[in-house]
Design an enzyme around this catalytic site. Structure first.
Site, PDB file in Angstrom:
ATOM      1  N   VAL A  40      63.674 -11.010 -98.354  1.00 57.01           N
ATOM      2  CA  VAL A  40      63.953 -11.048 -99.795  1.00 57.01           C
ATOM      3  C   VAL A  40      65.198 -11.894-100.049  1.00 57.01           C
ATOM      4  O   VAL A  40      65.237 -12.725-100.970  1.00 57.01           O
ATOM      5  CB  VAL A  40      64.125  -9.619-100.359  1.00 57.01           C
ATOM      6  CG1 VAL A  40      64.435  -9.651-101.834  1.00 57.01           C
ATOM      7  CG2 VAL A  40      62.870  -8.813-100.109  1.00 57.01           C
ATOM      8  N   PRO A  60      75.777  -9.429 -91.571  1.00 58.05           N
ATOM      9  CA  PRO A  60      76.139  -9.618 -90.161  1.00 58.05           C
ATOM     10  C   PRO A  60      75.117 -10.534 -89.486  1.00 58.05           C
ATOM     11  O   PRO A  60      73.915 -10.459 -89.787  1.00 58.05           O
ATOM     12  CB  PRO A  60      76.053  -8.206 -89.575  1.00 58.05           C
ATOM     13  CG  PRO A  60      76.045  -7.287 -90.742  1.00 58.05           C
ATOM     14  CD  PRO A  60      75.494  -8.027 -91.906  1.00 58.05           C
ATOM     15  N   GLY A  63      71.584  -9.654 -88.306  1.00 57.04           N
ATOM     16  CA  GLY A  63      70.530  -9.301 -89.270  1.00 57.04           C
ATOM     17  C   GLY A  63      70.005 -10.516 -90.019  1.00 57.04           C
ATOM     18  O   GLY A  63      69.219 -10.379 -90.951  1.00 57.04           O
ATOM     19  N   ASP A 125      64.278  -4.636-105.714  1.00 53.92           N
ATOM     20  CA  ASP A 125      63.381  -3.492-105.613  1.00 53.92           C
ATOM     21  C   ASP A 125      63.859  -2.228-106.320  1.00 53.92           C
ATOM     22  O   ASP A 125      63.246  -1.180-106.156  1.00 53.92           O
ATOM     23  CB  ASP A 125      63.146  -3.153-104.119  1.00 53.92           C
ATOM     24  CG  ASP A 125      61.685  -3.331-103.777  1.00 53.92           C
ATOM     25  OD1 ASP A 125      60.961  -3.812-104.657  1.00 53.92           O
ATOM     26  OD2 ASP A 125      61.299  -2.979-102.649  1.00 53.92           O
TER      27      ASP A 125
END
Ligand SMILES: C[S@@+](CC[C@H](N)C(=O)[O-])C[C@H]1O[C@@H](n2cnc3c(N)ncnc32)[C@H](O)[C@@H]1O
Length: 509
Positions: A40, A60, A63, A125
């Site tokens: 996303v 980070p 990720g 979301d």
């Protein structure tokens, strides 16, 4: 109700409440803070960059999605902060905040801090934590068409947007550019602010009276011939302009040529698709044909697994296909497969040379066959350029000869993620066979059990080759019994190839 009130109700549009105020927000050189590093976040970053914003990205490094790593290393991101969000990040000169993280508590905290600072924010979301929504968008040059379902059905918004874009006439973006040019010229000959409504009316009328095809032909000669009509507040037809200009003959010729070209274009000059194997990710392992196809492409639609080094030969727009989220990032969902096909089709219909770039070889666990039949059915020519498959290059990189006299006289290549993510049927153990498993990382435990059930010895050597033939390659040794254990212990990630059999240790000192 008085007669006047009744009249007003009939004459003025009724108020349909509950919508959003649809605006096109000009964010050029505005500073947008994006928190998150997944799929996303990739979408948010792309949208912000396409709107010429300065993007600060916080996530980070471990990720970060490969697309974001690619954008960071290509200097597309203004500032990258390699850590979790910290309230201090809002002390910068920020104009907008976008979050795309899986942590609802952290998201709420960022939302509240942003609200304290009166910063507009979108929490992906979570509609209740959004000052604004993202819309499903179609883009063609200056044209942007956006569809909103006000947070009710983003997927449906995509379908509706696709339907609209597929029904637009060819070259609308080009026509808009030409109209913009005409508008500037009109402003040059009449810049008086009092003429604003005259300019607007004349421009509106020409857009209504001329077809998109006519507008696409608004070159400097046509504009020059048109300008005197503005003074007279008249809209001539395109044919009148053609006949009137001293260039009329030439223009006619050119127009005829354009028509012939366009007719030819309609009949024969459709876009072409080349399915190209990118090999395991080392640019020096690209084939000569692959380099040629990539450097001549008008559009490259690539799998995310293809590393950025491969794109050094690409000069055109590149779009990345999103992989399904989850542990096995190398498996594409049917959804993203459709997106890819749609993306290629868009290019092909515009007559582009499209390269569909796939990791390894397109026909080995790459859904290449499906893509060939899809595009052929749509009437496009498809060529396939083979690539070096990881099934063979990864073993070689780990110094494993997949066939070796006395140890192996056959090779079996299987996937760990068959249809619907299931393991395929594994044949009974054969001591002269090397088994190569692609996409095995997420299924290592299950695979180990299946192999043992099929009489594979528990101490049979196995090796994972992670990021084979790339600078960050890792070799992780295991046995059939310890496959799952080693994946966990060594944190093996995709893309990795697993090789099992007696040949694995053939060249060990
Ligand atoms: C969807 S399959 C595509 C296979 C590809 N068509 C080929 O021929 O290599 C993706 C899998 O290929 C393997 N793979 C691709 N590149 C790799 C690499 N550089 N090192 C190790 N395995 C790789 C991994 O098993 C990964 O999960």
């Amino acid at each position: 109700m008085s007669t006047t009130e009744a009249k007003i109700t009939e004459e003025y549009p009724p108020v349909r409440t509950g919508g959003s105020l649809l605006l096109a927000w000009r964010t050029n050189s505005k500073h947008i803070l994006i928190v998150g590093g997944g799929e996303v976040a990739c979408g948010r970053v792309l949208k912000a960059l396409e709107a010429d914003a300065r993007v600060t990205l916080i996530c980070p490094e471990e990720g970060l999605h490969p697309e974001l790593k690619f954008r960071i290393s290509n200097d597309q991101i203004y500032k990258y902060i390699n850590r979790e969000f910290d309230p201090i990040d809002l002390e910068e000169d920020i104009d907008m905040v976008l979050t795309a993280i899986d942590d609802p508590i952290k998201s709420k905290e960022i939302y509240e801090l942003s609200k304290e600072k009166k910063l507009p924010i979108n929490v992906a979301d979570v509609p209740s934590l959004c000052d604004f929504y993202f819309m499903s968008e179609h883009r063609d040059g200056p044209l942007q068409i956006a569809v909103s379902t006000n947070g009710q059905g983003p997927k449906l918004a995509n379908i509706i947007r696709r339907h609209i874009s597929e029904n637009l006439p060819n070259g609308v973006g080009e026509a808009i550019n030409k109209v913009g040019h005409l508008r500037q010229n009109i402003r040059k000959i009449d810049s008086d602010y009092k003429s604003s409504s005259k300019r607007m009316q004349w421009m509106s009328k020409i857009c209504e009276d001329w077809s998109i095809e006519d507008l696409k032909r608004l070159d400097d000669n046509v504009i020059e011939a048109l300008l005197p009509y503005y003074e007279k507040r008249v809209i001539p037809s395109f044919n009148t302009i053609k006949q009137e200009t001293f260039l009329s003959d030439k223009l006619e010729e050119a127009t005829k040529e354009m028509n012939i070209e366009e007719d030819e274009h309609k009949e024969t000059k459709k876009g072409q698709l080349i399915l190209v194997g990118a090999g395991p990710g080392d640019p020096s392992l690209l084939t000569q044909k692959a380099i040629e196809a990539l450097s001549n492409a008008d559009l490259v639609v690539s799998d995310l697994l293809v590393p950025k080094e491969i794109f050094s030969v690409v000069k055109c727009e590149t779009r990345f296909a999103l992989a399904k989220s989850g542990s096995q990032k190398s498996v594409k969902s049917d959804e993203s497969q459709k997106e890819i096909q749609h993306c290629c089709l868009e290019g092909l219909e515009k007559g582009k040379n499209v390269v569909r770039l796939k990791i390894g070889d397109p026909f080995l666990f790459g859904r290449g066959g499906e893509e060939v039949s899809f595009f052929k059915k749509k009437g496009f020519e498809v060529n396939v350029v083979p690539g070096i498959s990881s099934a063979l290059s990864a073993p070689m990189s780990a110094n494993v000869p997949v066939t070796h006299r006395g140890l192996s006289d056959q090779v079996l290549i299987i996937t760990g993620q068959g249809t619907q993510g299931k393991l395929p049927q594994v044949p009974q153990y054969h001591d002269m066979r090397t088994t190569v498993v692609l996409m095995a990382v997420g299924k290592a435990k299950e695979l180990s059990k299946e192999l043992l059930n099929n009489n594979y010895p528990d101490d049979l050597p196995a090796v994972f080759v992670e990021n084979g033939n790339r600078p960050n390659e890792r070799i992780i040794r295991a046995t059939v019994a310890t496959l799952g254990e080693m994946v966990e212990k060594e944190c093996v990630v995709a893309p990795s190839t697993l090789i099992i059999g007696r040949a694995v240790n053939a060249l060990l000192e």
